[in-house]
Design an enzyme around this catalytic site. Structure first.
Site, PDB file in Angstrom:
ATOM      1  N   ARG A 226      42.993 111.820 -26.389  1.00 37.27           N
ATOM      2  CA  ARG A 226      42.709 110.925 -25.166  1.00 37.27           C
ATOM      3  C   ARG A 226      43.005 109.835 -25.904  1.00 37.27           C
ATOM      4  NH1 ARG A 226      43.205 114.384 -22.356  1.00 37.27           N
ATOM      5  NH2 ARG A 226      41.845 115.152 -20.772  1.00 37.27           N
ATOM      6  N   GLU A 255      47.888 104.924 -18.508  1.00 38.19           N
ATOM      7  CA  GLU A 255      47.980 105.945 -17.960  1.00 38.19           C
ATOM      8  C   GLU A 255      48.885 105.657 -16.911  1.00 38.19           C
ATOM      9  OE1 GLU A 255      47.584 110.170 -19.545  1.00 38.19           O
ATOM     10  OE2 GLU A 255      47.045 108.838 -21.551  1.00 38.19           O
ATOM     11  N   HIS A 274      52.346 111.820 -21.739  1.00 38.63           N
ATOM     12  CA  HIS A 274      51.144 112.946 -21.713  1.00 38.63           C
ATOM     13  C   HIS A 274      52.065 113.836 -21.270  1.00 38.63           C
ATOM     14  CE1 HIS A 274      46.452 113.190 -21.165  1.00 38.63           C
ATOM     15  NE2 HIS A 274      46.954 114.397 -21.228  1.00 38.63           N
TER      16      HIS A 274
END
Length: 317
Positions: A226, A255, A274
């Protein structure tokens, strides 16, 4: 008398999950973030398909009944946990098992890309420049993998296939797994430090200036856990001051990563959006996993992938 059909509330995202197998077995109600709070009291089950949304964490503390079961189509649960959900009787499950091998493959690809300077090769190709260099050998190097869950263990297996000596660090020490007290020592010896830990109160910001300071100047840091595990400003300083030689981030504190973020331009840093666990067909796998869990739940059988809401992950690893 026929029992009522359970109401399945889906916090939707595009493309939506394929739930055709549940036709007639669930009353499926789809909602976006704006409508979630109003629909929670009437739901028996909540499927968090939009796993990037924080809507559950924001809507859960409201009044009225709450779903008996919440499933998130992600490995992490930090985006939905709040004190009220953690204290409730609601069962929370996650998508454990879907992303393990894809993420491990992605980490191996990043290790090889850094060792063989593939970013440099591609850059020189765009410039039409012929510049011979010597690449690093990965066999015989050392890796420290932080996070002893299924993803971390899959990374260890994959790196061992490349003849990389690996050390795995978890929340508590046990056979084959080091505890947090060993982390600095292992990081100081590692050529590759890989973050695959869940985000909890204990792991928030754990990769800071101190941790980057103990790493070797030739080492590379990789984060597929994370974004909030990393002090991004400290990482920028570590790279620009050459405390470490390279880094690769697939997750970020914010993000999507803003276009004006300094991270885009840091020398030696690979930025990816991601995507380490997202392979062709991954959404179908997530949908099938949820349907199988729903069938267990509807039959009164115990659920798999049950999250310890206090720890923030599925225990037993």
């Amino acid at each position: 008398m026929t029992p009522p059909v359970p109401t399945l509330l889906v916090l939707d995202a595009d493309p939506p999950p394929r739930l055709g197998r549940l036709t007639g077995r669930a009353r499926i109600v789809r909602t976006g973030a704006a409508g979630l709070a109003a629909r929670l009291p009437s739901a028996d089950v909540l499927l968090v398909w939009d796993f990037a949304s924080h809507a559950v964490r924001e809507a859960w503390p409201g009044v009225g009944p709450r779903p008996r079961w919440v499933h998130t189509a992600s490995a992490g649960v930090d985006h939905l946990m709040c004190p009220e959900l953690a204290a409730s009787d609601t069962v929370v499950t996650n998508a454990r098992g879907i992303f393990d091998r894809p993420i491990a493959e992605y980490v191996a690809a990043l290790v090889l890309a850094v060792a063989k300077d593939l970013p440099g090769t591609l850059g020189l190709q765009r410039e039409r420049t012929w510049r011979h260099r010597e690449a690093r050998r990965v066999g015989g190097t050392r890796a420290c993998v932080v996070g002893s869950g299924p993803i971390g263990r899959a990374i260890v297996r994959t790196l061992k296939a490349l003849d990389i000596t690996t050390a795995l660090v978890g929340r508590v020490p046990r056979t084959g797994i080091h505890g947090p007290a060993d982390l600095d020592r292992l990081m100081s010896r590692a050529d590759w430090v890989i973050s695959a830990a869940p985000l909890t109160e204990q792991t928030y910001g754990m990769f800071d200036e101190h941790r980057f300071g103990v790493m070797q100047p030739s080492a590379c840091f990789i984060n597929v856990g994370r974004g909030q595990l990393v002090d991004e400003e400290a990482l920028v300083r570590a790279l620009t001051r050459r405390w470490i030689s390279a880094a690769a981030l697939d997750v970020f504190a914010t993000e999507p990563l803003p276009a004006d973020s300094p991270l885009w331009d840091v020398p030696g840093l690979i930025v990816s959006p991601h995507m380490s666990g997202d392979t062709v067909g991954w959404r179908d796998e997530l949908g099938s996993q949820f349907v199988e869990l729903y069938e267990r739940w509807a039959a009164g059988r115990s659920l798999l992938n049950v999250v310890d809401k206090q720890r923030g992950y599925v225990p037993g690893h």
